[in-house]
Design a protein around this motif. Structure first.
Motif, PDB file in Angstrom:
ATOM      1  N   ARG A 174       0.847  -1.089  -0.013  1.00 44.21           N
ATOM      2  CA  ARG A 174      -0.068   0.053  -0.043  1.00 44.21           C
ATOM      3  C   ARG A 174       0.998   1.185   0.074  1.00 44.21           C
ATOM      4  NH1 ARG A 174      -4.076  -2.838  -1.928  1.00 44.21           N
ATOM      5  NH2 ARG A 174      -4.910  -4.274  -0.412  1.00 44.21           N
ATOM      6  N   TYR A 175       0.374   2.326  -0.413  1.00 46.45           N
ATOM      7  CA  TYR A 175       1.224   3.519  -0.712  1.00 46.45           C
ATOM      8  C   TYR A 175       0.823   4.304   0.475  1.00 46.45           C
ATOM      9  CZ  TYR A 175       3.571   7.406  -3.055  1.00 46.45           C
ATOM     10  OH  TYR A 175       4.154   8.488  -3.542  1.00 46.45           O
ATOM     11  N   GLU A 176       1.628   4.994   1.172  1.00 46.17           N
ATOM     12  CA  GLU A 176       1.186   6.139   2.157  1.00 46.17           C
ATOM     13  C   GLU A 176       1.735   7.519   1.781  1.00 46.17           C
ATOM     14  OE1 GLU A 176      -0.163   5.253   5.360  1.00 46.17           O
ATOM     15  OE2 GLU A 176      -0.156   3.215   4.731  1.00 46.17           O
ATOM     16  N   THR A 177       0.848   8.216   1.652  1.00 47.10           N
ATOM     17  CA  THR A 177       1.111   9.766   1.424  1.00 47.10           C
ATOM     18  C   THR A 177       0.343  10.608   2.403  1.00 47.10           C
ATOM     19  OG1 THR A 177       1.176  11.203  -0.058  1.00 47.10           O
ATOM     20  CG2 THR A 177      -0.518   9.860  -0.462  1.00 47.10           C
ATOM     21  N   SER A 236      -3.728   6.289   3.382  1.00 43.40           N
ATOM     22  CA  SER A 236      -3.489   5.029   3.046  1.00 43.40           C
ATOM     23  C   SER A 236      -4.070   4.819   1.482  1.00 43.40           C
ATOM     24  CB  SER A 236      -3.930   4.041   3.910  1.00 43.40           C
ATOM     25  OG  SER A 236      -3.582   2.755   3.234  1.00 43.40           O
ATOM     26  N   CYS A 237      -3.335   4.270   0.364  1.00 38.21           N
ATOM     27  CA  CYS A 237      -3.919   4.368  -0.647  1.00 38.21           C
ATOM     28  C   CYS A 237      -4.638   2.640  -0.734  1.00 38.21           C
ATOM     29  CB  CYS A 237      -2.946   4.532  -1.831  1.00 38.21           C
ATOM     30  SG  CYS A 237      -3.584   4.067  -3.673  1.00 38.21           S
ATOM     31  N   ALA A 262      -5.183   0.877  -3.278  1.00 41.40           N
ATOM     32  CA  ALA A 262      -4.886   0.095  -4.614  1.00 41.40           C
ATOM     33  C   ALA A 262      -3.484  -0.440  -4.501  1.00 41.40           C
ATOM     34  CB  ALA A 262      -4.898   1.167  -5.617  1.00 41.40           C
ATOM     35  N   ARG A 269       0.403  -1.434  -5.154  1.00 40.11           N
ATOM     36  CA  ARG A 269       1.560  -0.752  -5.591  1.00 40.11           C
ATOM     37  C   ARG A 269       2.446  -1.818  -6.053  1.00 40.11           C
ATOM     38  NH1 ARG A 269       6.271   1.749  -2.622  1.00 40.11           N
ATOM     39  NH2 ARG A 269       5.392   0.355  -0.997  1.00 40.11           N
ATOM     40  N   CYS A 286      -2.225   1.012  -8.147  1.00 38.79           N
ATOM     41  CA  CYS A 286      -2.223   2.418  -7.800  1.00 38.79           C
ATOM     42  C   CYS A 286      -2.271   3.143  -9.181  1.00 38.79           C
ATOM     43  CB  CYS A 286      -1.138   2.765  -6.567  1.00 38.79           C
ATOM     44  SG  CYS A 286      -1.352   4.553  -6.351  1.00 38.79           S
ATOM     45  N   HIS A 287      -3.108   4.184  -9.249  1.00 42.68           N
ATOM     46  CA  HIS A 287      -3.131   5.040 -10.487  1.00 42.68           C
ATOM     47  C   HIS A 287      -3.022   6.587  -9.895  1.00 42.68           C
ATOM     48  CE1 HIS A 287      -7.333   4.720  -9.306  1.00 42.68           C
ATOM     49  NE2 HIS A 287      -7.380   6.245  -9.766  1.00 42.68           N
ATOM     50  N   GLU A 288      -3.294   6.718  -8.497  1.00 40.63           N
ATOM     51  CA  GLU A 288      -3.115   8.035  -8.049  1.00 40.63           C
ATOM     52  C   GLU A 288      -1.860   8.536  -7.974  1.00 40.63           C
ATOM     53  OE1 GLU A 288      -5.919   9.110  -4.910  1.00 40.63           O
ATOM     54  OE2 GLU A 288      -7.460   7.601  -5.624  1.00 40.63           O
ATOM     55  N   HIS A 289      -0.845   7.463  -7.821  1.00 39.21           N
ATOM     56  CA  HIS A 289       0.544   7.912  -7.000  1.00 39.21           C
ATOM     57  C   HIS A 289       1.704   7.343  -8.343  1.00 39.21           C
ATOM     58  CE1 HIS A 289      -2.011   7.673  -3.533  1.00 39.21           C
ATOM     59  NE2 HIS A 289      -1.346   9.051  -3.478  1.00 39.21           N
TER      60      HIS A 289
END
Length: 100
Positions: free
Chosen positions: A4-7, A11-12, A14, A16, A45-48
């Protein structure tokens, strides 16, 4: 595998992708096929990410759709299409960095 992507503390949801692994399989990417209906089953993930992938089913087959967005331009392409069980194996290879 993927994580998972953390920003900004969010938490995203989608998947990764890890970087492509040494000796990874190169998939053939083609112009999108025309199916009456396409069902997206899973996605990365398509947002990051500049490039993201979707596991799709249509017409009794399954394939991977790749979308690359760079310099304001979006290019969509499809992998070959396989029976679902074969496509699932390729999808797992994409998620693990063993195919691109």
């Amino acid at each position: 595998m993927s994580g998972r992507y953390e920003t900004l503390g969010l938490s995203c949801p989608a998947l990764r992708l890890p970087p492509a692994q040494e000796g990874h399989r190169l998939l053939s990417w083609n112009a999108p096929r025309r199916f009456e209906r396409i069902r997206v089953v899973e996605w990365t993930c398509h947002e990051h990410r500049v490039t993201f992938y979707e596991f799709c089913e249509a017409g009794g087959l399954a394939f991977i759709r790749r979308t690359v967005t760079a310099k304001g331009k979006t290019v969509v392409s499809h992998s070959d299409a396989w029976r679902r069980i074969e496509a699932r194996s390729v999808w797992i290879d994409v998620l693990s960095g063993m195919a691109r």
